[in-house]
Design a protein around this motif. Structure first.
Motif, mmCIF file in Angstrom:
data_model
loop_
_atom_site.group_PDB
_atom_site.id
_atom_site.type_symbol
_atom_site.label_atom_id
_atom_site.label_comp_id
_atom_site.label_asym_id
_atom_site.label_seq_id
_atom_site.Cartn_x
_atom_site.Cartn_y
_atom_site.Cartn_z
ATOM 1 N N ARG A 1 -27.761 56.019 61.462
ATOM 2 C CA ARG A 1 -27.277 55.849 62.837
ATOM 3 C C ARG A 1 -26.620 54.489 63.034
ATOM 4 N N THR A 2 -27.216 53.452 62.411
ATOM 5 C CA THR A 2 -26.628 52.122 62.525
ATOM 6 C C THR A 2 -25.251 52.076 61.887
ATOM 7 N N ALA A 3 -25.118 52.692 60.708
ATOM 8 C CA ALA A 3 -23.812 52.699 60.029
ATOM 9 C C ALA A 3 -22.774 53.460 60.841
ATOM 10 N N ILE A 4 -23.170 54.606 61.423
ATOM 11 C CA ILE A 4 -22.238 55.383 62.243
ATOM 12 C C ILE A 4 -21.825 54.594 63.477
ATOM 13 N N ALA A 5 -22.820 53.971 64.140
ATOM 14 C CA ALA A 5 -22.499 53.173 65.327
ATOM 15 C C ALA A 5 -21.574 52.018 64.980
ATOM 16 N N GLU B 1 -19.399 51.844 62.459
ATOM 17 C CA GLU B 1 -18.063 52.346 62.137
ATOM 18 C C GLU B 1 -17.326 52.793 63.391
ATOM 19 N N LEU B 2 -18.026 53.499 64.278
ATOM 20 C CA LEU B 2 -17.389 53.930 65.521
ATOM 21 C C LEU B 2 -16.984 52.742 66.378
ATOM 22 N N HIS B 3 -17.822 51.720 66.424
ATOM 23 C CA HIS B 3 -17.482 50.530 67.208
ATOM 24 C C HIS B 3 -16.210 49.890 66.675
ATOM 25 N N ASP B 4 -16.117 49.759 65.346
ATOM 26 C CA ASP B 4 -14.929 49.114 64.778
ATOM 27 C C ASP B 4 -13.670 49.908 65.079
ATOM 28 N N ILE B 5 -13.767 51.233 64.949
ATOM 29 C CA ILE B 5 -12.580 52.060 65.186
ATOM 30 C C ILE B 5 -12.184 52.037 66.660
ATOM 31 N N VAL B 6 -13.165 52.263 67.536
ATOM 32 C CA VAL B 6 -12.865 52.349 68.962
ATOM 33 C C VAL B 6 -12.437 50.992 69.526
ATOM 34 N N ALA B 7 -13.148 49.919 69.125
ATOM 35 C CA ALA B 7 -12.800 48.599 69.654
ATOM 36 C C ALA B 7 -11.383 48.214 69.278
ATOM 37 N N HIS B 8 -11.015 48.461 68.019
ATOM 38 C CA HIS B 8 -9.644 48.144 67.593
ATOM 39 C C HIS B 8 -8.629 48.970 68.359
ATOM 40 N N SER B 9 -8.845 50.268 68.419
ATOM 41 C CA SER B 9 -7.860 51.149 69.039
ATOM 42 C C SER B 9 -7.712 50.867 70.528
ATOM 43 N N VAL B 10 -8.841 50.763 71.236
ATOM 44 C CA VAL B 10 -8.779 50.567 72.682
ATOM 45 C C VAL B 10 -8.179 49.213 73.020
ATOM 46 N N THR B 11 -8.543 48.183 72.274
ATOM 47 C CA THR B 11 -8.015 46.844 72.569
ATOM 48 C C THR B 11 -6.506 46.792 72.384
ATOM 49 N N VAL B 12 -6.038 47.283 71.232
ATOM 50 C CA VAL B 12 -4.594 47.268 70.975
ATOM 51 C C VAL B 12 -3.858 48.140 71.989
ATOM 52 N N MET C 1 -20.613 42.985 61.867
ATOM 53 C CA MET C 1 -20.163 42.193 60.726
ATOM 54 C C MET C 1 -21.341 41.656 59.925
ATOM 55 N N ARG C 2 -22.350 41.163 60.618
ATOM 56 C CA ARG C 2 -23.532 40.647 59.908
ATOM 57 C C ARG C 2 -24.224 41.758 59.119
ATOM 58 N N GLU C 3 -24.290 42.956 59.690
ATOM 59 C CA GLU C 3 -24.915 44.071 58.987
ATOM 60 C C GLU C 3 -24.130 44.436 57.735
ATOM 61 N N ARG C 4 -22.806 44.485 57.848
ATOM 62 C CA ARG C 4 -21.990 44.819 56.681
ATOM 63 C C ARG C 4 -22.173 43.791 55.567
ATOM 64 N N VAL C 5 -22.151 42.527 55.937
ATOM 65 C CA VAL C 5 -22.290 41.474 54.929
ATOM 66 C C VAL C 5 -23.688 41.508 54.316
ATOM 67 N N ALA C 6 -24.708 41.745 55.141
ATOM 68 C CA ALA C 6 -26.081 41.772 54.624
ATOM 69 C C ALA C 6 -26.279 42.917 53.639
ATOM 70 N N VAL C 7 -25.686 44.077 53.918
ATOM 71 C CA VAL C 7 -25.821 45.216 53.016
ATOM 72 C C VAL C 7 -25.254 44.895 51.638
ATOM 73 N N LEU C 8 -24.167 44.138 51.598
ATOM 74 C CA LEU C 8 -23.519 43.786 50.328
ATOM 75 C C LEU C 8 -24.124 42.548 49.685
ATOM 76 N N GLY C 9 -25.065 41.894 50.367
ATOM 77 C CA GLY C 9 -25.671 40.694 49.809
ATOM 78 C C GLY C 9 -24.764 39.474 49.890
ATOM 79 N N GLY C 10 -23.889 39.422 50.883
ATOM 80 C CA GLY C 10 -22.969 38.304 51.030
ATOM 81 C C GLY C 10 -23.413 37.321 52.099
ATOM 82 N N GLU C 11 -22.457 36.486 52.513
ATOM 83 C CA GLU C 11 -22.731 35.459 53.520
ATOM 84 C C GLU C 11 -21.647 35.526 54.593
ATOM 85 N N LEU C 12 -22.059 35.293 55.840
ATOM 86 C CA LEU C 12 -21.137 35.301 56.968
ATOM 87 C C LEU C 12 -21.246 33.979 57.707
ATOM 88 N N ASP C 13 -20.080 33.372 57.988
ATOM 89 C CA ASP C 13 -20.019 32.098 58.702
ATOM 90 C C ASP C 13 -19.212 32.310 59.977
#
Length: 400
Positions: free
Chosen positions: A176-180, A182-193, A367-379
């Motif tokens: 559910r977190t991954a779906i939310a 992904e949907l946020h990224d798609i909708v936020a980009h589309s609606v904002t533009v 963004m933090r969730e995506r980076v954490a899943v991959l074991g990266g760092e976010l600044d």
């Protein structure tokens, strides 16, 4: 006919709940029958007292599970009395059943003491040999071991079932977190533009209708692409095996230039720079990097008064460096601040006097969730000169 069918059905429902009691009654009846049979083997008549004692010893076995030691002592006492008075030579069945029960229900040390005492008594009284008592004890000890093993298996099965349920809940939550996200990224980009493009087109609709028409055409294209991407994602969720879902791959770094151009056309001056050796990346790295850039640009477009945004993607030996830096900060402008004029007439500016859209915070969480899943760092931090910086460092392994 119906009554005859109802009776067996009622018995089938009653028997599982009373199986132990039925078994104990059967054991007591069989043991008593064995003693009474030995008593009536001789042609001489049997006195009432020995018969009553034999019946009492068999009846005591009905409570053998509740007080096994007491039942063992009681049956041994009855056997001793029958042997001493000489009216009947007991067969020793009740003491052996009681000894079996002690070995089945009590700890090993207590049951061994009971075995030793019972074997000595039965041998001394000439009722039974010690090996017979040892055999009864061994059967009880085996029954105890078997019962404990079965109980351990049931407990382990319950534990595994609870663990499976917990893992299913965790997996469902992560999905559910991954779906939310992904949907946020798609909708936020589309609606904002779309929203800012429509506002810009409205501002120049009377003064530059051709420019307004081009802007609305880009908005239409962007909306169609977003709808197609959402349909692809929903199709993949509903029917993972559908080939149609696989025909529309997820966005990758190859589409970054087009993404940056979309925001540049929407009124956010953006520039993309790629450094290092470009190579295909796996494990969701490309999708996560694309979404991070997309969300950072969306945030800059909605919340910052930027005149320049720099997007940098650097391919290192072990890490992918992604950064989006704008020069407009990350805050809403004062209500009385003068509008920022767009220096390029070929692109509609954001509507004068319009306050940037309010931030929800879900983008940074995603963004933090995506980076954490991959074991990266976010600044994520403001720049010293008043801008805002979002940078991610994602591991990609060794050199290809």
């Amino acid at each position: 006919m119906n009554a005859s069918l109802r009776f067996p059905r009622a018995v089938r429902r009653w028997f599982p709940a009373h199986r132990t009691q039925v078994f104990d009654i059967a054991v007591a009846a069989v043991t008593t029958g064995v003693e009474m049979g030995l008593m009536f083997e001789d042609a001489a008549p049997v006195a009432p007292a020995p018969a009553l004692l034999a019946l009492a010893g068999g009846a005591a076995l009905l409570v053998r599970r509740h007080a096994p030691e007491a039942v063992l002592a009681f049956t041994c006492t009855i056997a001793a009395v029958l042997t001493v008075v000489g009216h009947h030579h007991p067969g020793g069945a009740p003491p052996l059943v009681a000894l079996f029960t002690v070995a089945e229900l009590r700890e090993r040390r207590a049951s061994l003491l009971a075995l030793a005492a019972t074997a000595v008594f039965l041998t001394a009284a000439g009722i039974s040999a010690a090996p017979v008592a040892a055999g009864a004890w061994a059967l009880g000890a085996y029954a105890q071991t078997r019962r404990r093993y079965t109980l351990a298996l049931e407990e382990r099965a319950d534990h595994l079932e609870r663990e499976r349920t917990q893992l299913s809940l965790i997996a469902a939550h992560q999905e559910r977190t991954a779906i939310a996200r992904e949907l946020h990224d798609i909708v936020a980009h589309s609606v904002t533009v779309t929203l800012l493009g429509v506002r810009g087109a409205r501002d120049v609709l009377r003064t530059a209708p051709d420019l307004a028409d081009d802007t609305l055409a880009r908005v239409e294209t962007n909306a169609e692409q977003s709808i197609a991407e959402m349909r692809r994602m929903l199709l993949a969720l509903r029917e993972p095996g559908r080939q149609e879902a696989a025909l529309h791959p997820q966005p990758s770094l190859d589409q970054l230039a087009e993404l940056v151009a979309t925001y540049d056309a929407a009124g956010l001056p953006a520039h993309l720079e790629v450094s290092g050796h470009r190579r295909p990346l796996g494990g969701g790295v490309e999708l996560s990097a694309y979404r991070i850039v997309e969300e950072a640009l969306t945030n800059a477009l909605k919340h910052a008064r930027a005149t320049r945004v720099a997007v940098h993607v650097g391919f290192g030996r072990t890490h992918l460096e992604v950064s989006v830096v704008n020069d407009g900060g990350h805050r809403s402008p004062p209500a009385d601040s003068p509008p920022v004029a767009d220096e390029r007439p070929s692109r509609p500016a954001r509507s004068p006097g319009v306050t940037p859209l309010p931030a929800t915070g879900h983008g940074l969480v995603g963004m933090r969730e995506r980076v954490a899943v991959l074991g990266g760092e976010l600044d994520v931090r403001p720049e010293p000169d008043g801008g805002f910086r979002i940078a991610a460092r994602l591991p990609i392994g060794g050199a290809a």
